[in-house]
Scaffold this active site. Structure first.
Site, PDB file in Angstrom:
ATOM      1  N   LYS A  13      14.648  32.921  -3.292  1.00 51.50           N
ATOM      2  CA  LYS A  13      16.020  32.562  -2.901  1.00 51.50           C
ATOM      3  C   LYS A  13      16.084  31.991  -1.487  1.00 51.50           C
ATOM      4  O   LYS A  13      16.721  30.989  -1.245  1.00 51.50           O
ATOM      5  CB  LYS A  13      16.977  33.776  -2.856  1.00 51.50           C
ATOM      6  CG  LYS A  13      16.984  34.703  -3.998  1.00 51.50           C
ATOM      7  CD  LYS A  13      18.110  35.721  -3.835  1.00 51.50           C
ATOM      8  CE  LYS A  13      17.864  36.799  -2.788  1.00 51.50           C
ATOM      9  NZ  LYS A  13      16.779  37.710  -2.966  1.00 51.50           N
ATOM     10  N   ARG A  84      25.140  41.720  -4.495  1.00 46.16           N
ATOM     11  CA  ARG A  84      24.008  42.521  -4.961  1.00 46.16           C
ATOM     12  C   ARG A  84      24.463  43.568  -5.976  1.00 46.16           C
ATOM     13  O   ARG A  84      23.655  44.319  -6.502  1.00 46.16           O
ATOM     14  CB  ARG A  84      23.351  43.244  -3.780  1.00 46.16           C
ATOM     15  CG  ARG A  84      22.596  42.345  -2.817  1.00 46.16           C
ATOM     16  CD  ARG A  84      21.212  42.040  -3.314  1.00 46.16           C
ATOM     17  NE  ARG A  84      20.060  42.433  -2.555  1.00 46.16           N
ATOM     18  CZ  ARG A  84      19.499  41.803  -1.552  1.00 46.16           C
ATOM     19  NH1 ARG A  84      20.055  40.774  -0.998  1.00 46.16           N
ATOM     20  NH2 ARG A  84      18.347  42.197  -1.068  1.00 46.16           N
ATOM     21  N   ARG A 123       3.726  37.955   1.364  1.00 48.49           N
ATOM     22  CA  ARG A 123       4.695  37.164   2.143  1.00 48.49           C
ATOM     23  C   ARG A 123       4.525  37.436   3.638  1.00 48.49           C
ATOM     24  O   ARG A 123       4.295  38.560   4.066  1.00 48.49           O
ATOM     25  CB  ARG A 123       6.116  37.545   1.723  1.00 48.49           C
ATOM     26  CG  ARG A 123       7.169  36.916   2.610  1.00 48.49           C
ATOM     27  CD  ARG A 123       8.529  36.928   1.969  1.00 48.49           C
ATOM     28  NE  ARG A 123       9.173  38.227   1.968  1.00 48.49           N
ATOM     29  CZ  ARG A 123      10.405  38.430   1.483  1.00 48.49           C
ATOM     30  NH1 ARG A 123      11.068  37.426   0.935  1.00 48.49           N
ATOM     31  NH2 ARG A 123      10.940  39.621   1.520  1.00 48.49           N
ATOM     32  N   ARG A 156       7.234  41.687   6.812  1.00 47.02           N
ATOM     33  CA  ARG A 156       8.477  42.457   6.923  1.00 47.02           C
ATOM     34  C   ARG A 156       8.203  43.928   6.627  1.00 47.02           C
ATOM     35  O   ARG A 156       7.406  44.260   5.767  1.00 47.02           O
ATOM     36  CB  ARG A 156       9.504  41.922   5.908  1.00 47.02           C
ATOM     37  CG  ARG A 156      10.373  40.844   6.479  1.00 47.02           C
ATOM     38  CD  ARG A 156      11.246  40.197   5.448  1.00 47.02           C
ATOM     39  NE  ARG A 156      12.001  41.137   4.620  1.00 47.02           N
ATOM     40  CZ  ARG A 156      12.942  40.757   3.765  1.00 47.02           C
ATOM     41  NH1 ARG A 156      13.221  39.487   3.627  1.00 47.02           N
ATOM     42  NH2 ARG A 156      13.586  41.641   3.033  1.00 47.02           N
ATOM     43  N   ARG A 167      13.048  48.215  -4.286  1.00 50.20           N
ATOM     44  CA  ARG A 167      13.938  47.053  -4.274  1.00 50.20           C
ATOM     45  C   ARG A 167      14.003  46.393  -5.654  1.00 50.20           C
ATOM     46  O   ARG A 167      15.048  45.918  -6.085  1.00 50.20           O
ATOM     47  CB  ARG A 167      13.479  46.060  -3.203  1.00 50.20           C
ATOM     48  CG  ARG A 167      13.746  46.583  -1.791  1.00 50.20           C
ATOM     49  CD  ARG A 167      12.855  45.931  -0.757  1.00 50.20           C
ATOM     50  NE  ARG A 167      13.174  44.557  -0.501  1.00 50.20           N
ATOM     51  CZ  ARG A 167      12.283  43.656  -0.072  1.00 50.20           C
ATOM     52  NH1 ARG A 167      11.021  44.015   0.129  1.00 50.20           N
ATOM     53  NH2 ARG A 167      12.639  42.424   0.158  1.00 50.20           N
TER      54      ARG A 167
HETATM   55  P1  AMP Z   1      16.856  40.571   1.647  1.00 54.47           P
HETATM   56  O1  AMP Z   1      16.316  39.918   2.866  1.00 54.47           O
HETATM   57  O2  AMP Z   1      17.899  39.724   0.945  1.00 54.47           O
HETATM   58  O3  AMP Z   1      15.768  41.029   0.698  1.00 54.47           O
HETATM   59  O4  AMP Z   1      17.644  41.896   2.151  1.00 54.47           O
HETATM   60  C1  AMP Z   1      16.957  42.910   2.845  1.00 54.47           C
HETATM   61  C2  AMP Z   1      17.759  44.200   2.792  1.00 54.47           C
HETATM   62  O5  AMP Z   1      19.043  44.003   3.414  1.00 54.47           O
HETATM   63  C3  AMP Z   1      18.071  44.733   1.408  1.00 54.47           C
HETATM   64  O6  AMP Z   1      16.996  45.491   0.865  1.00 54.47           O
HETATM   65  C4  AMP Z   1      19.296  45.617   1.714  1.00 54.47           C
HETATM   66  O7  AMP Z   1      18.922  46.831   2.344  1.00 54.47           O
HETATM   67  C5  AMP Z   1      20.034  44.776   2.744  1.00 54.47           C
HETATM   68  N1  AMP Z   1      20.986  43.838   2.097  1.00 54.47           N
HETATM   69  C6  AMP Z   1      20.915  42.477   2.102  1.00 54.47           C
HETATM   70  N2  AMP Z   1      21.959  41.945   1.427  1.00 54.47           N
HETATM   71  C7  AMP Z   1      22.702  42.988   0.995  1.00 54.47           C
HETATM   72  C8  AMP Z   1      23.897  43.107   0.220  1.00 54.47           C
HETATM   73  N3  AMP Z   1      24.549  42.028  -0.267  1.00 54.47           N
HETATM   74  N4  AMP Z   1      24.372  44.353  -0.049  1.00 54.47           N
HETATM   75  C9  AMP Z   1      23.748  45.440   0.415  1.00 54.47           C
HETATM   76  N5  AMP Z   1      22.614  45.417   1.130  1.00 54.47           N
HETATM   77  C10 AMP Z   1      22.085  44.203   1.418  1.00 54.47           C
END
Ligand code: AMP
Length: 214
Positions: A13, A84, A123, A156, A167
């Site tokens: 994404k 989400r 990654r 990360r 996740r």
């Molecule tokens: P990502 O970089 O999109 O994988 O997001 C990393 C982390 O940020 C996720 O595992 C959640 O802990 C938090 N996060 C990101 N977007 C959301 C969302 N829309 N709702 C809740 N938590 C989020």
């Protein structure tokens, strides 16, 4: 153009959102990047969300919805990492109605679990500009250094095997309701996320161009 890009963590994404936003001149709204920045600057919001993020859990909706409200406007955008869960999708719908905005497409990058585990564990991201790399499929020109800005690449904290599993599970638990929600609105576009990044981009570009002439 108002787009949402959706998929499991590691589905590509972020990579696609970046190239699409550049190609169509859209604002890229990445919830993960926004939250990581808040954690880095140790803001009040950052302190609240840090522990959820480290465990691979979703941050509570009330905090997230406030953030999204600040970033949605009349200008074209691509949302990455939101919604989400179904509650977030419904909240977004209310916000859009308030601003009289319509989503053009909800793009779902469909990828299987094995690919996700491989992509996330290999990654690497730039500490500075957040560009993404993969140790084998998309390596930087110089090992450990970002091609775009020359800053160091890091893994990360949440890209460790235990958190990746968590996740993925969160994604499986929440995704079907979201897909049904956008399918009912006739906005769902499924794209094969197993393809390489250029082929995925071509497919998304075709979808967006078709939507633009709808
Ligand atoms: P990502 O970089 O999109 O994988 O997001 C990393 C982390 O940020 C996720 O595992 C959640 O802990 C938090 N996060 C990101 N977007 C959301 C969302 N829309 N709702 C809740 N938590 C989020």
């Amino acid at each position: 153009m108002k787009l949402i890009i959706f998929g499991a963590p590691g589905s590509g994404k972020g990579t696609q959102a970046k190239v699409i936003s550049e190609y169509f001149d859209l604002e890229r709204v990445s919830l993960g990047d926004i939250l990581r920045q808040e954690v880095k600057s140790d803001s009040a919001l950052g302190q609240k969300v840090k522990s959820y993020m480290e465990k691979g859990l979703l941050v509570p909706d009330d905090l997230i919805i406030r953030v999204i409200e600040e970033h949605i406007g009349a200008k074209g955008f691509i949302l990455d990492g939101y919604p989400r869960n179904l509650n977030q999708a419904q909240a977004l719908d209310d916000i859009l109605k308030k601003h009289d905005i319509q989503i053009d497409a909800f793009i779902y990058l469909d990828v299987d679990e094995g690919t996700i585990v491989d992509r996330l564990s290999k990654r690497r991201v730039c500490k500075n500009c957040h560009a993404n790399y993969h140790l084998e499929n998309m390596p930087p020109k110089t090992a450990g250094v970002c091609d775009s800005c020359g800053h160091p690449l890091v893994q990360r904290k949440d890209d460790n095997p235990e958190t990746i599993k968590k996740r993925w599970q969160v994604f499986i638990d929440e995704s079907q309701a979201i897909l049904d929600f956008y399918e009912a609105k006739d906005k769902l576009v499924k794209v094969n996320g197993q393809l390489d990044k250029d082929a995925i981009f071509e497919e998304i570009k075709n979808v967006c161009n078709a939507k633009a002439f709808d």
